[in-house]
Design a protein around this motif. Structure first.
Motif, short mmCIF file in Angstrom:
data_model
loop_
_atom_site.label_atom_id
_atom_site.label_comp_id
_atom_site.label_asym_id
_atom_site.label_seq_id
_atom_site.Cartn_x
_atom_site.Cartn_y
_atom_site.Cartn_z
N GLU A 26 0.84 -1.20 0.00
CA GLU A 26 0.00 0.00 0.00
C GLU A 26 0.88 1.24 0.00
O GLU A 26 1.77 1.38 0.84
CB GLU A 26 -0.93 0.00 1.20
CG GLU A 26 -1.92 -1.14 1.17
CD GLU A 26 -2.92 -1.13 2.31
OE1 GLU A 26 -3.91 -1.87 2.18
OE2 GLU A 26 -2.72 -0.39 3.30
N ILE A 27 0.62 2.11 -0.96
CA ILE A 27 1.37 3.36 -1.09
C ILE A 27 0.43 4.51 -0.75
O ILE A 27 -0.66 4.62 -1.31
CB ILE A 27 1.91 3.55 -2.53
CG1 ILE A 27 2.73 2.32 -2.95
CG2 ILE A 27 2.78 4.80 -2.62
CD1 ILE A 27 2.09 1.51 -3.99
N VAL A 28 0.84 5.36 0.17
CA VAL A 28 0.02 6.50 0.61
C VAL A 28 0.32 7.69 -0.30
O VAL A 28 1.47 8.05 -0.51
CB VAL A 28 0.32 6.86 2.08
CG1 VAL A 28 -0.52 8.04 2.52
CG2 VAL A 28 0.09 5.65 2.98
N GLU A 49 -5.43 -1.08 -7.09
CA GLU A 49 -6.73 -0.51 -6.77
C GLU A 49 -6.56 0.61 -5.76
O GLU A 49 -5.59 0.66 -5.02
CB GLU A 49 -7.66 -1.57 -6.18
CG GLU A 49 -7.17 -2.14 -4.86
CD GLU A 49 -8.05 -3.23 -4.30
OE1 GLU A 49 -9.18 -3.40 -4.77
OE2 GLU A 49 -7.60 -3.91 -3.36
N VAL A 50 -7.53 1.52 -5.74
CA VAL A 50 -7.57 2.56 -4.72
C VAL A 50 -8.33 1.98 -3.53
O VAL A 50 -9.40 1.41 -3.68
CB VAL A 50 -8.27 3.83 -5.24
CG1 VAL A 50 -8.40 4.87 -4.14
CG2 VAL A 50 -7.51 4.40 -6.43
N VAL A 51 -7.75 2.12 -2.34
CA VAL A 51 -8.35 1.61 -1.12
C VAL A 51 -9.28 2.68 -0.56
O VAL A 51 -8.87 3.84 -0.39
CB VAL A 51 -7.27 1.25 -0.07
CG1 VAL A 51 -7.90 0.76 1.21
CG2 VAL A 51 -6.32 0.22 -0.63
N ILE A 57 -4.88 5.90 -0.69
CA ILE A 57 -3.97 4.74 -0.72
C ILE A 57 -4.20 3.94 -1.99
O ILE A 57 -5.34 3.66 -2.35
CB ILE A 57 -4.18 3.85 0.52
CG1 ILE A 57 -3.83 4.63 1.79
CG2 ILE A 57 -3.35 2.57 0.42
CD1 ILE A 57 -4.10 3.88 3.07
N VAL A 58 -3.09 3.55 -2.62
CA VAL A 58 -3.15 2.65 -3.76
C VAL A 58 -2.55 1.32 -3.31
O VAL A 58 -1.43 1.29 -2.78
CB VAL A 58 -2.37 3.20 -4.98
CG1 VAL A 58 -2.31 2.17 -6.10
CG2 VAL A 58 -3.02 4.48 -5.47
N ARG A 59 -3.28 0.24 -3.51
CA ARG A 59 -2.82 -1.10 -3.14
C ARG A 59 -2.43 -1.83 -4.42
O ARG A 59 -3.20 -1.91 -5.36
CB ARG A 59 -3.90 -1.89 -2.41
CG ARG A 59 -3.45 -3.28 -2.01
CD ARG A 59 -4.56 -4.05 -1.32
NE ARG A 59 -4.90 -3.41 -0.07
CZ ARG A 59 -6.13 -3.30 0.41
NH1 ARG A 59 -7.17 -3.78 -0.24
NH2 ARG A 59 -6.36 -2.69 1.57
N VAL A 60 -1.20 -2.35 -4.45
CA VAL A 60 -0.75 -3.15 -5.58
C VAL A 60 -0.45 -4.56 -5.10
O VAL A 60 -0.06 -4.76 -3.94
CB VAL A 60 0.49 -2.54 -6.28
CG1 VAL A 60 0.18 -1.18 -6.85
CG2 VAL A 60 1.67 -2.46 -5.35
N GLN A 61 -0.64 -5.54 -5.98
CA GLN A 61 -0.36 -6.94 -5.66
C GLN A 61 0.78 -7.39 -6.57
O GLN A 61 0.56 -7.70 -7.73
CB GLN A 61 -1.60 -7.81 -5.88
CG GLN A 61 -1.37 -9.26 -5.54
CD GLN A 61 -1.01 -9.47 -4.07
OE1 GLN A 61 -1.75 -9.05 -3.18
NE2 GLN A 61 0.10 -10.11 -3.82
#
Length: 124
Positions: A26-28, A49-51, A57-61
């Motif tokens: 997760e990147i803030v 995705e945007v959390v 926050i953008v969450r990447v997998q």
């Protein structure tokens, strides 16, 4: 007789993901524009995705294995330079990391903020 609690090291080992699996990152971001820009850069490389919540926050997998790490750091650096931002907070595996932009980007961002502050300051 009562049982002694498990040591913190054993507790930490129990929470680790299975070998080969990666945890989401997760990147803030500071605002909607930076969030959209990061999502634009990340989506072609990783599921992203945007959390929803109070923070941007953008969450990447990332994929399994470790080959993605350098590509991810290059992505964050590109985003910081484009935004321009001096740093970003990244959450992964229960830990937080502060990733700083190159010093040139940080100096540019500081100069831009200073110029903006002078432009909006009341005249004396």
């Amino acid at each position: 007789m009562t049982e002694a609690p498990a040591s913190p090291l054993l507790e930490r080992a129990k929470r680790r993901p299975p070998p080969g699996a990666t945890q989401p990152i997760e990147i803030v971001a500071p605002d909607r524009y930076c969030t959209d820009l990061l999502l634009e850069y990340a989506a072609p490389l990783y599921p992203a995705e945007v959390v929803s919540g109070p923070a941007w926050i953008v969450r990447v997998q990332p994929p399994a294995g470790g080959a993605w790490v350098l590509e991810f750091l290059a992505l964050v650096e590109r985003w910081l330079e484009s935004a321009p931002l001096p740093c970003a907070t990244v959450h992964c595996g229960g830990r937080s990391y502060l990733i700083r932009a190159s010093t040139e980007v940080a100096e540019f961002a500081a100069a831009a903020e200073s110029a903006a502050a002078r432009a909006t300051a009341p005249a004396r």
